[in-house]
Every structure is written in C-alpha cells, then in structure tokens.
Scaffold this motif. Structure first.
Motif, mmCIF file in Angstrom:
data_model
loop_
_atom_site.group_PDB
_atom_site.id
_atom_site.type_symbol
_atom_site.label_atom_id
_atom_site.label_comp_id
_atom_site.label_asym_id
_atom_site.label_seq_id
_atom_site.Cartn_x
_atom_site.Cartn_y
_atom_site.Cartn_z
ATOM 1 N N ARG A 284 0.836 -1.211 0.000
ATOM 2 C CA ARG A 284 0.000 0.000 0.000
ATOM 3 C C ARG A 284 0.860 1.245 0.000
ATOM 4 N N ARG A 285 0.478 2.183 -0.900
ATOM 5 C CA ARG A 285 1.192 3.460 -0.957
ATOM 6 C C ARG A 285 0.182 4.556 -1.233
ATOM 7 N N PRO A 286 0.450 5.761 -0.722
ATOM 8 C CA PRO A 286 -0.408 6.889 -1.086
ATOM 9 C C PRO A 286 -0.381 7.082 -2.607
ATOM 10 N N GLU A 287 -1.501 7.603 -3.159
ATOM 11 C CA GLU A 287 -1.589 7.844 -4.612
ATOM 12 C C GLU A 287 -0.386 8.624 -5.144
ATOM 13 N N LYS A 288 0.016 9.652 -4.384
ATOM 14 C CA LYS A 288 1.089 10.527 -4.895
ATOM 15 C C LYS A 288 2.428 9.785 -5.017
ATOM 16 N N PHE A 289 2.574 8.640 -4.359
ATOM 17 C CA PHE A 289 3.818 7.857 -4.510
ATOM 18 C C PHE A 289 3.616 6.650 -5.424
ATOM 19 N N GLY A 290 2.533 6.645 -6.178
ATOM 20 C CA GLY A 290 2.347 5.586 -7.167
ATOM 21 C C GLY A 290 1.173 4.668 -6.856
ATOM 22 N N GLY A 291 0.561 4.820 -5.671
ATOM 23 C CA GLY A 291 -0.600 4.010 -5.323
ATOM 24 C C GLY A 291 -0.236 2.563 -4.997
ATOM 25 N N HIS B 240 10.001 2.547 -2.652
ATOM 26 C CA HIS B 240 10.779 3.214 -1.609
ATOM 27 C C HIS B 240 10.981 2.279 -0.407
ATOM 28 N N PRO B 241 12.185 2.290 0.211
ATOM 29 C CA PRO B 241 12.431 1.400 1.356
ATOM 30 C C PRO B 241 11.367 1.511 2.448
ATOM 31 N N LEU B 242 10.887 2.729 2.728
ATOM 32 C CA LEU B 242 9.924 2.858 3.830
ATOM 33 C C LEU B 242 8.581 2.193 3.494
ATOM 34 N N ASP B 243 8.154 2.319 2.227
ATOM 35 C CA ASP B 243 6.910 1.645 1.823
ATOM 36 C C ASP B 243 7.073 0.132 1.936
ATOM 37 N N LEU B 244 8.259 -0.327 1.538
ATOM 38 C CA LEU B 244 8.518 -1.764 1.598
ATOM 39 C C LEU B 244 8.514 -2.246 3.050
#
Ligand SMILES: Nc1ncnc2c1ncn2[C@@H]1O[C@H](COP(=O)(O)OP(=O)(O)OP(=O)(O)O)[C@@H](O)[C@H]1O
Ligand SMILES: N[C@@H](Cc1ccc(O)cc1)C(=O)O
Length: 317
Positions: free
Chosen positions: A266-273, A293-297
């Motif tokens: 899961r990612r915010p829309e602005k980071f690619g969704g 991005h490492p933090l999303d991962l």
C-alpha cells in the motif's frame, strides 16, 4: 506448482539435482529431515528450513524434525537438562509455524543416539576421518572454534550417522551445514550406509545486514510482539535500490511471498498508489529500479509478517 519445483524453490543448492529427481521417481514418500540444536529463540533463519519442510510435506515427503539435544550439549549450548527443556519449546514453535504434528515425526537425539549400534557407527566413522576434516566441517557450526573440544569433533560424525539412524533420504539444512553433509556423503558408504541427497537453504540476513543469528541480537523471532516486530523492521538495514544483505527484501522473498502467494504493497496515490506482486522477481526489479521506496517496503513487510506471525503468537500464547 509441480512437485520438484516446490521441493527446490528458494534452495541455494541441491547435491545433486539428478539424485533428487531419481529419488522422487523411485520413492513415493521419501523421507526428509532437518536437525536443530535447541535454541532459546526461533528466528526467521530457522523458519526458512521450516518452510522447506512444509514444502516437502506438500510434495509428498515424510518429514522428520530432529531436536538435537545431545548435539547442542556437545557444542557447548548448555546442560542436557537445559537443552532438553528448550527442545520442547522449539517443537511447539515449529508446530505453530505450520508443521502439522500429525504428519511430522519429532525425535530427540537422546532417544536413540546412545544405542550401541549408533555409537559403534560413530566410532567406526571416527577411525576413517581425520581430525583436520572433522574440524573443518565444523567451521560454520561450532561454538568457539579457535579452541574446539573433542566433543565438537564427534558432533559432525553423529550428524552423519543420524541420517542413517533416522532412515533419511534427503538431508535439509542451511548452507552452513554443507561441509558436514559432504563429510556424510563421503564417509557413509564406507560403513555400508546410504548417503543422502542434500538440500541447502540460503542464510537470511539479520536486521543489521550480517547473518541473522540468535547470539547476535539481530533477529526477528517467531514470537516477537507486533510492537517489537514493527520497531525492528522500521529500523532495519534496507538500502535503496540494493538487495545485497537486505533483510527486508529477503523477508519478502523467503517468507512473505511463499506463504501468502501474492501481496499488495500500500502506498499513497502521490507515490504511485497500491501495487500487487505475485512473484518476488517483479518486486525485486521495481526495488532495484528505485520504483519502490524502502519505507513503503518496510511498512508492508510489517503488515504481512504480522499476518503470518499472529497465529503463531496466539498458539505460543
Ligand atoms: N540466518 C539464517 N538463515 C538461514 N538459516 C539459518 C540462519 N541461522 C541459522 N540457520 C539454520 O538454523 C539451524 C540452526 O542454526 P544455529 O543453531 O547456528 O542458529 P543461530 O541462530 O546462528 O544460533 P547461534 O547464534 O546460537 O549460533 C541450521 O540449520 C542453520 O542452517
Ligand atoms: N548441525 C545443526 C544441528 C543438527 C544436528 C544433528 C543433525 O543430525 C542435524 C542437524 C545445527 O547447526 O544446528
């Protein structure tokens, strides 16, 4: 997934693949085993071989787990009483991790390793094995190997004789078990014993990038609380665009994707969704290309690993 594919997925090596194929053709229910020195913490590294045992069960193998209490004692891990108590805790962890107790044989080393026939085979093997060879086989397994004890030279010979005593066709372990397995393959035929096919899993990285190890405090254990798990993963080593020694990408490769089949990060829309992966290779390619991005991962690893470990925590209560 095809049976052979399941057996060898995520393995670092098979010695040899041809022998494994022949074994699976010749026997309907071959026997596979892993031996564990009882350990106070069962971590994601140990869980890698447990995953392999679950794969083997799904592929029709009979599975034996050796709770190697006598080996732990010989390798300076505690008194026999201490390691025996830890062995029971480990058995419960493996069952909680998904090894069906109805289908898994749990055996203690001390149940059979003091029988005359077993001891005689160990002594015969001792006559054929040089001290140098026994010592080298213990390089990655023995405690305090700059000043080894005689007990630690008997250890690899016993591991070889275990394979015969437990009637094992396939010996499974981390790649650190390789030299002991090679010794077994060479020495067992001299005693008229059938040598095993061997399958080695990779070594998973610890939270700081080194080998994950109970004695280094860089592990995630199967019964860590959700809170600890989050803290550990969010602060773990996870360089952008780099999977070398990266515990977070490895968690996806060896635990999350094999267990869950597919994951949505899961990612915010602005980071690619949100993005869904059903193959580790696709995730790896995106990570290496800097598209993840490492933090999303990391956040996603926390979510999915929690889903895997929650039932384990409940059972271990
Ligand atoms: N980081 C790891 N990745 C994969 N497998 C591992 C890892 N650590 C240990 N194993 C496997 O688990 C089994 C037990 O290993 P071992 O007792 O050395 O664990 P450990 O955590 O390194 O313990 P210690 O730190 O006390 O030496 C072995 O088969 C080994 O291959
Ligand atoms: N050598 C294994 C433990 C083990 C002991 C006996 C065996 O037959 C197999 C495995 C370890 O490092 O933990």
């Amino acid at each position: 997934m095809e049976r052979l594919e399941l057996v060898i997925r995520n393995a670092e090596e098979v010695v040899t693949l041809d022998e494994l194929k022949a074994l699976m053709e010749a026997k309907e229910r071959p026997r596979g085993y892993v031996g564990y020195e009882p350990s106070g913490k069962v971590h994601m590294g140990h869980m890698l071989t447990a995953n392999k045992l679950i794969d083997l069960q799904a592929a029709g193998f009979q599975v034996v787990v050796l709770l190697a209490d006598l080996h732990a004692y010989l390798n300076e891990k505690g008194t026999l009483e201490e390691v025996r108590a830890t062995a029971d805790y480990n058995r419960d962890c493996f069952i909680a991790l998904g090894l069906d107790p109805e289908k898994t044989e749990f055996v203690y080393g001390t149940d059979y390793q003091l029988e005359p026939e077993y001891v005689k085979n160990v002594l015969k093997m001792a006559r054929n094995t040089t001290l140098n060879r026994a010592r080298r086989s213990m390089d990655e397994v023995g405690r305090n190997m700059d000043n080894p004890h005689v007990s630690q030279m008997i250890y690899p010979l016993m591991q070889a004789v275990d394979i015969a005593a437990l009637r094992v066709d396939l010996a499974v372990g981390g790649i650190d078990q390789r030299k002991i397995h090679m010794l077994a393959r060479e020495e067992m035929p001299k005693l008229g014993l059938q040598p095993p096919v061997c399958l080695h899993t990779p070594i998973i990285s610890g939270l700081n990038g080194g080998k994950m190890s109970s004695s280094k405090g860089n592990y995630i254990s199967v019964d860590d609380s959700a809170e600890d798990l989050e803290k550990k993963i969010i602060s773990a080593y996870c360089p952008a665009k780099d999977i070398e020694g990266n515990p977070v990408t490895e968690l996806f490769k060896y635990h999350i994707l094999p267990r869950l089949g597919a994951v949505t990060i899961r990612r915010p829309e602005k980071f690619g969704g949100d993005v869904t992966y059903d193959k580790y290779e696709a995730l790896e390619a995106d990570y290496l290309a800097g598209k993840m991005h490492p933090l999303d991962l990391k956040k996603s690893a926390v979510e999915h690993l929690n889903a895997i470990l929650e039932p384990v925590r409940e059972k271990m209560g």
